[in-house]
Design an enzyme around this catalytic site. Structure first.
Site, short mmCIF file in Angstrom:
data_model
loop_
_atom_site.label_atom_id
_atom_site.label_comp_id
_atom_site.label_asym_id
_atom_site.label_seq_id
_atom_site.Cartn_x
_atom_site.Cartn_y
_atom_site.Cartn_z
N HIS A 185 -8.72 7.67 2.65
CA HIS A 185 -8.11 9.00 2.74
C HIS A 185 -9.17 9.95 2.59
CE1 HIS A 185 -7.62 7.04 -1.23
NE2 HIS A 185 -7.98 8.38 -1.78
N THR A 219 -8.18 5.17 -6.39
CA THR A 219 -7.14 4.49 -6.89
C THR A 219 -6.24 3.89 -5.82
OG1 THR A 219 -6.12 6.50 -6.95
CG2 THR A 219 -7.16 5.78 -9.15
N ASN A 259 -13.52 9.06 -1.68
CA ASN A 259 -13.87 8.27 -2.78
C ASN A 259 -13.84 6.86 -2.26
OD1 ASN A 259 -13.99 10.19 -4.89
ND2 ASN A 259 -11.86 10.11 -5.13
N CYS A 299 0.95 -1.20 -0.04
CA CYS A 299 -0.22 0.02 -0.08
C CYS A 299 0.94 1.26 0.10
CB CYS A 299 -0.92 0.01 1.09
SG CYS A 299 -1.74 1.63 1.57
N GLY A 353 -13.65 6.15 -8.69
CA GLY A 353 -12.48 6.08 -8.90
C GLY A 353 -11.38 6.10 -7.84
N HIS A 394 -6.28 2.78 0.71
CA HIS A 394 -6.00 3.01 2.06
C HIS A 394 -7.01 4.14 2.45
CE1 HIS A 394 -3.15 3.57 5.61
NE2 HIS A 394 -4.07 4.50 5.82
P1 AMP Z 1 -8.41 8.26 -4.90
O1 AMP Z 1 -8.66 8.35 -6.21
O2 AMP Z 1 -9.36 8.89 -3.92
O3 AMP Z 1 -7.96 7.08 -4.37
O4 AMP Z 1 -7.03 9.26 -4.63
C1 AMP Z 1 -5.86 8.76 -4.30
C2 AMP Z 1 -4.75 10.23 -4.35
O5 AMP Z 1 -3.68 10.01 -4.21
C3 AMP Z 1 -4.92 10.79 -5.83
O6 AMP Z 1 -5.53 12.17 -5.76
C4 AMP Z 1 -3.51 10.94 -6.19
O7 AMP Z 1 -2.97 11.98 -6.84
C5 AMP Z 1 -2.78 11.00 -4.81
N1 AMP Z 1 -1.53 9.80 -4.69
C6 AMP Z 1 -1.11 8.85 -5.16
N2 AMP Z 1 -0.02 8.38 -4.88
C7 AMP Z 1 0.65 9.42 -4.07
C8 AMP Z 1 1.90 10.09 -3.50
N3 AMP Z 1 3.13 9.04 -3.51
N4 AMP Z 1 1.81 11.17 -2.84
C9 AMP Z 1 0.61 11.95 -2.68
N5 AMP Z 1 -0.41 11.69 -3.51
C10 AMP Z 1 -0.52 10.52 -4.14
ZN ZN Z 2 -2.27 1.27 3.79
#
Ligand code: AMP
Ligand code: ZN
Length: 110
Positions: free
Chosen positions: A99, A94, A86, A4, A92, A97
């Site tokens: 957040h 991605t 999300n 993760c 969407g 974990h």
């Molecule tokens: P979600 O689509 O809600 O799962 O959002 C995941 C978010 O994590 C996206 O807005 C990505 O730009 C962000 N993200 C992914 N990898 C990183 C990273 N290493 N550092 C900061 N943000 C990240």
């Molecule tokens: Zn995690």
């Protein structure tokens, strides 16, 4: 969770632009900001969905929601902000974990 990304950020194995950290949560800048201010708040406990909530996880989410207003204000969201969580594929999601996106620093459209 070894694969993760956000757990790796918590462990310091992947670098991030941290704006707040304590023993329960971490807030850092989203790497692909969708607004002038775009932060991500994560708990230091791995779970994916609100539907996986139990008492301990609920306490963690409550803790984060109580901390976020001050963190948002101190990071450029004095005039308001939007929180987004999300959940699953149609949203969407991605990173699996849980957040909380904190979006602000500008007038937000839909
Ligand atoms: P979600 O689509 O809600 O799962 O959002 C995941 C978010 O994590 C996206 O807005 C990505 O730009 C962000 N993200 C992914 N990898 C990183 C990273 N290493 N550092 C900061 N943000 C990240
Ligand atoms: Zn995690």
């Amino acid at each position: 969770m070894t694969d993760c990304i956000f757990c790796k950020i918590i462990k310091g194995e992947i670098s991030s632009a941290k704006v707040y950290e304590d023993d329960k949560m971490l807030v850092f800048k989203d790497i692909e900001p969708k607004a002038k201010v775009h932060l991500l708040a994560i708990g230091k406990q791995h779970f994916k969905l609100l539907s996986e909530m139990d008492g301990e996880r609920a306490e963690l989410v409550k803790y984060m929601l109580m901390k976020i207003p001050r963190i948002a204000e101190e990071n450029g969201c004095k005039n308001g902000y939007r929180l987004v969580i999300n959940q699953g594929d149609d949203a969407g999601q991605t990173v699996f974990h849980l957040h909380i996106h904190i979006l602000g620093g500008q007038q937000l459209g839909w």
